[in-house]
Design an enzyme around this catalytic site. Structure first.
Site, PDB file in Angstrom:
ATOM      1  CG  PHE A 255      -2.298  -0.512   0.785  1.00 24.24           C
ATOM      2  CD1 PHE A 255      -2.528  -1.869   0.756  1.00 24.24           C
ATOM      3  CD2 PHE A 255      -3.300   0.350   0.378  1.00 24.24           C
ATOM      4  CE1 PHE A 255      -3.740  -2.370   0.324  1.00 24.24           C
ATOM      5  CE2 PHE A 255      -4.512  -0.145  -0.049  1.00 24.24           C
ATOM      6  CZ  PHE A 255      -4.734  -1.503  -0.080  1.00 24.24           C
ATOM      7  CB  CYS A 266     -14.091  -0.193   1.275  1.00 30.11           C
ATOM      8  SG  CYS A 266     -15.136  -1.659   1.180  1.00 30.11           S
TER       9      CYS A 266
HETATM   10  N1  LIG Z   1     -16.895  -4.710  -0.989  1.00 32.61           N
HETATM   11  C1  LIG Z   1     -15.869  -4.870  -0.173  1.00 32.61           C
HETATM   12  O1  LIG Z   1     -14.731  -5.075  -0.592  1.00 32.61           O
HETATM   13  C2  LIG Z   1     -16.078  -4.804   1.314  1.00 32.61           C
HETATM   14  C3  LIG Z   1     -15.043  -5.254   2.170  1.00 32.61           C
HETATM   15  C4  LIG Z   1     -15.242  -5.210   3.538  1.00 32.61           C
HETATM   16  C5  LIG Z   1     -16.433  -4.708   4.037  1.00 32.61           C
HETATM   17  N2  LIG Z   1     -17.399  -4.253   3.187  1.00 32.61           N
HETATM   18  C6  LIG Z   1     -18.658  -3.756   3.766  1.00 32.61           C
HETATM   19  O2  LIG Z   1     -19.625  -4.803   3.669  1.00 32.61           O
HETATM   20  C7  LIG Z   1     -20.932  -4.250   3.429  1.00 32.61           C
HETATM   21  C8  LIG Z   1     -21.491  -4.819   2.147  1.00 32.61           C
HETATM   22  O3  LIG Z   1     -20.665  -4.405   1.070  1.00 32.61           O
HETATM   23  P1  LIG Z   1     -20.836  -4.998  -0.405  1.00 32.61           P
HETATM   24  O4  LIG Z   1     -19.757  -4.406  -1.227  1.00 32.61           O
HETATM   25  O5  LIG Z   1     -20.996  -6.473  -0.295  1.00 32.61           O
HETATM   26  O6  LIG Z   1     -22.250  -4.337  -0.793  1.00 32.61           O
HETATM   27  P2  LIG Z   1     -23.147  -4.630  -2.077  1.00 32.61           P
HETATM   28  O7  LIG Z   1     -23.807  -3.327  -2.384  1.00 32.61           O
HETATM   29  O8  LIG Z   1     -22.356  -5.328  -3.122  1.00 32.61           O
HETATM   30  O9  LIG Z   1     -24.246  -5.666  -1.544  1.00 32.61           O
HETATM   31  C9  LIG Z   1     -25.207  -5.387  -0.585  1.00 32.61           C
HETATM   32  C10 LIG Z   1     -26.426  -6.268  -0.842  1.00 32.61           C
HETATM   33  O10 LIG Z   1     -27.347  -6.151   0.246  1.00 32.61           O
HETATM   34  C11 LIG Z   1     -28.678  -6.251  -0.282  1.00 32.61           C
HETATM   35  N3  LIG Z   1     -29.631  -5.735   0.713  1.00 32.61           N
HETATM   36  C12 LIG Z   1     -29.854  -4.442   1.076  1.00 32.61           C
HETATM   37  N4  LIG Z   1     -30.756  -4.391   2.065  1.00 32.61           N
HETATM   38  C13 LIG Z   1     -31.113  -5.666   2.346  1.00 32.61           C
HETATM   39  C14 LIG Z   1     -31.990  -6.256   3.285  1.00 32.61           C
HETATM   40  N5  LIG Z   1     -32.678  -5.530   4.191  1.00 32.61           N
HETATM   41  N6  LIG Z   1     -32.106  -7.610   3.289  1.00 32.61           N
HETATM   42  C15 LIG Z   1     -31.400  -8.361   2.413  1.00 32.61           C
HETATM   43  N7  LIG Z   1     -30.553  -7.852   1.515  1.00 32.61           N
HETATM   44  C16 LIG Z   1     -30.411  -6.528   1.473  1.00 32.61           C
HETATM   45  C17 LIG Z   1     -28.588  -5.492  -1.576  1.00 32.61           C
HETATM   46  O11 LIG Z   1     -29.638  -5.815  -2.455  1.00 32.61           O
HETATM   47  C18 LIG Z   1     -27.209  -5.918  -2.106  1.00 32.61           C
HETATM   48  O12 LIG Z   1     -27.313  -7.047  -2.937  1.00 32.61           O
HETATM   49  C19 LIG Z   1     -20.724  -2.734   3.402  1.00 32.61           C
HETATM   50  O13 LIG Z   1     -20.970  -2.221   4.680  1.00 32.61           O
HETATM   51  C20 LIG Z   1     -19.263  -2.577   3.048  1.00 32.61           C
HETATM   52  O14 LIG Z   1     -18.724  -1.377   3.526  1.00 32.61           O
HETATM   53  C21 LIG Z   1     -17.251  -4.319   1.843  1.00 32.61           C
END
Ligand SMILES: NC(=O)c1ccc[n+]([C@@H]2O[C@H](COP(=O)([O-])OP(=O)(O)OC[C@H]3O[C@@H](n4cnc5c(N)ncnc54)[C@H](O)[C@@H]3O)[C@@H](O)[C@H]2O)c1
Length: 441
Positions: A255, A266
């Site tokens: 990094f 993120c």
């Molecule tokens: N993407 C990453 O690399 C990463 C890494 C670590 C942490 N995070 C964290 O994890 C969380 C999810 O991130 P992501 O990238 O997977 O998000 P994303 O947007 O890809 O997926 C979220 C999903 O949740 C669904 N959803 C929303 N409300 C819902 C409900 N009430 N019931 C069921 N499903 C529901 C949405 O339809 C969507 O498919 C976030 O808080 C993010 O900050 C993400």
């Protein structure tokens, strides 16, 4: 164990698939019917290396289910993992509506003991809000069930998510409830066979740990970007500086790359949300504020270099763009540097021919309306009719291109490199004007 994963995005799908692969019986819930239909039709809605065979074999084995049925999802798992999105609100704070909605569904329908685990990245104090939401739902029903709320932030990296989940550096468990901690130890035991990776801590510390990690990583990038810009002015080379400081084990090499600014789902939102929480707590974080400010400026550095090359006027110019995803090995374009760059260039009258190995569909739905942007199917096609080439994502296939072929295509022999992929001396020898970030030319 019977586990429910709520939200089937990058984190939820990887979590569900990997937990099923360890032998658990996993129910993945999402409210997005199209996504669930795709998954049930055997399609993976995201690009994530190594994920598809895991999903397939566990679905076939009957250990992994995808559904929109909320009642069935609550009934299924003693452990309910919330992995829904926490996008930024207008004021920069994390939008908690999906997390709270998911918690309410559990509270409204649960029977028997449940451990509600927040894996989404959430501000400090969220576990209390989740607990409160469940208690409110219990009150509405006139009876309650025993439950525990645990913070278990996720640290996986898109592009290496399966590997990160299967072999995590650490598993943070924020809780002081021994019953819940025991269940999570059991759940994660297959993923820590050669050493203990679970770190148990207070729930608020766990919530802050996730933001602290992302803010620290973002800070390293912004630090290197500022030094890169300084290097250009004073005749230093950021790559040499990187090697010089990275060799110090207290600093390390990871990094430490200068570039066109960090993006993704993120860092940008988590840095903003941490700032917002700190402000609300009356303890603003000046350093974190600067990290974001530097990054916002850095996303425009490539456009500034391109404008300078053409004497400020970009009307009628065509820019070949390699890379749209915010980093290699993902199709995620949220807050990608490419988005700011395409906006800068097309506003100034240039046309852009963009190629990305994985993010073409995502780009089409995000930016397809821009009449000056063409999303093409190959790196070569991007070069057709282009004046210059600009690189934004460090995909492996861009690392060693055929420079002789590039030279026959570009009208103005220049490469703008937001990822410092090439050796400046080699490009000079080819007669190509090279504009990397912070290198001595
Ligand atoms: N993407 C990453 O690399 C990463 C890494 C670590 C942490 N995070 C964290 O994890 C969380 C999810 O991130 P992501 O990238 O997977 O998000 P994303 O947007 O890809 O997926 C979220 C999903 O949740 C669904 N959803 C929303 N409300 C819902 C409900 N009430 N019931 C069921 N499903 C529901 C949405 O339809 C969507 O498919 C976030 O808080 C993010 O900050 C993400």
């Amino acid at each position: 164990m019977k586990v429910t994963v709520i939200g089937t995005g990058y984190v939820g799908l990887v979590t569900g698939a990997c937990l099923a692969d360890a032998g658990n019986n996993v129910f993945c819930l999402d409210l997005d019917e199209k996504k669930i239909k795709k998954l049930n039709d055997g399609e993976i809605p995201i690009f994530e290396p190594g994920l598809e065979p895991i999903v397939q074999r566990n679905e076939q084995a009957g250990r992994l289910k995808f559904s929109t049925d909320i009642a069935a999802s609550v009934a299924h798992g003693e452990i309910q993992i919330i992995a829904v999105g926490t996008p930024p609100s207008e004021d920069g704070s994390a939008d908690m509506q999906h997390v709270i909605a998911a918690a309410r569904n559990v509270g409204r329908l649960m029977e028997g003991y449940k451990v509600v685990v927040t894996k989404s990245t959430v501000p400090v104090g969220t576990a209390d809000r989740v607990k409160q939401a469940i208690i409110e739902e219990h009150k509405k029903r006139g009876r309650g069930n025993d439950f525990s709320v645990v913070s278990n932030p996720e640290f996986l990296k898109e592009g290496a998510a399966v590997e990160d989940f299967m072999r995590p550096d650490r598993i943070i468990v924020g809780s002081d409830d021994s019953r819940a901690i025991t269940l999570l130890r059991q759940l994660y035991s297959p993923f820590q066979r050669n050493r203990e990776r679970i770190i148990v801590m207070g729930v608020r510390s766990a919530e802050l740990t996730k933001y602290a990690a992302n803010a620290m990583l973002a800070a390293r990038i912004s630090f290197m970007n500022e030094l890169a810009n300084l290097s250009e002015v004073i005749g230093a080379d950021i790559e040499e500086v990187r090697r010089g400081i990275g060799s110090d084990p207290r600093i390390g090499y990871q990094f430490l790359y200068a570039g066109a600014g960090y993006g993704g789902s993120c860092f940008p939102k988590d840095v903003k949300a941490l700032q917002r929480s700190a402000q609300e707590a009356g303890m603003p974080l000046k350093l974190v504020h600067a990290v974001e400010e530097v990054n916002e400026a850095q996303k425009h550095v490539l456009a500034t270099k391109i404008r300078k090359h053409f004497g400020e006027n970009l009307k009628g110019k065509t820019i070949a763009l390699w890379g749209l995803a915010f980093k290699a090995n993902t199709d995620d374009m949220r807050e990608a540097a490419s988005v700011a760059l395409i906006d800068d260039l097309t506003r100034d009258g240039a046309s852009v021919r963009a190629y990305d190995p994985a993010a073409r569909e995502v780009a089409q739905s995000m930016l397809g309306k821009n009449p000056r942007l063409a999303i093409v199917d190959s790196a070569e096609a991007a070069l057709e009719g282009a004046d210059v080439l600009c690189i934004v994502t460090e995909w492996q296939e861009f690392r060693s291109p055929d420079f002789a072929a590039i030279k026959t295509k570009l009208k103005s022999l220049a490469i703008f490199d937001g990822r410092n992929l090439y050796d400046p001396a080699a490009l000079k020898a080819q007669g190509i004007a090279y504009y990397p970030i912070g290198r001595r030319l």
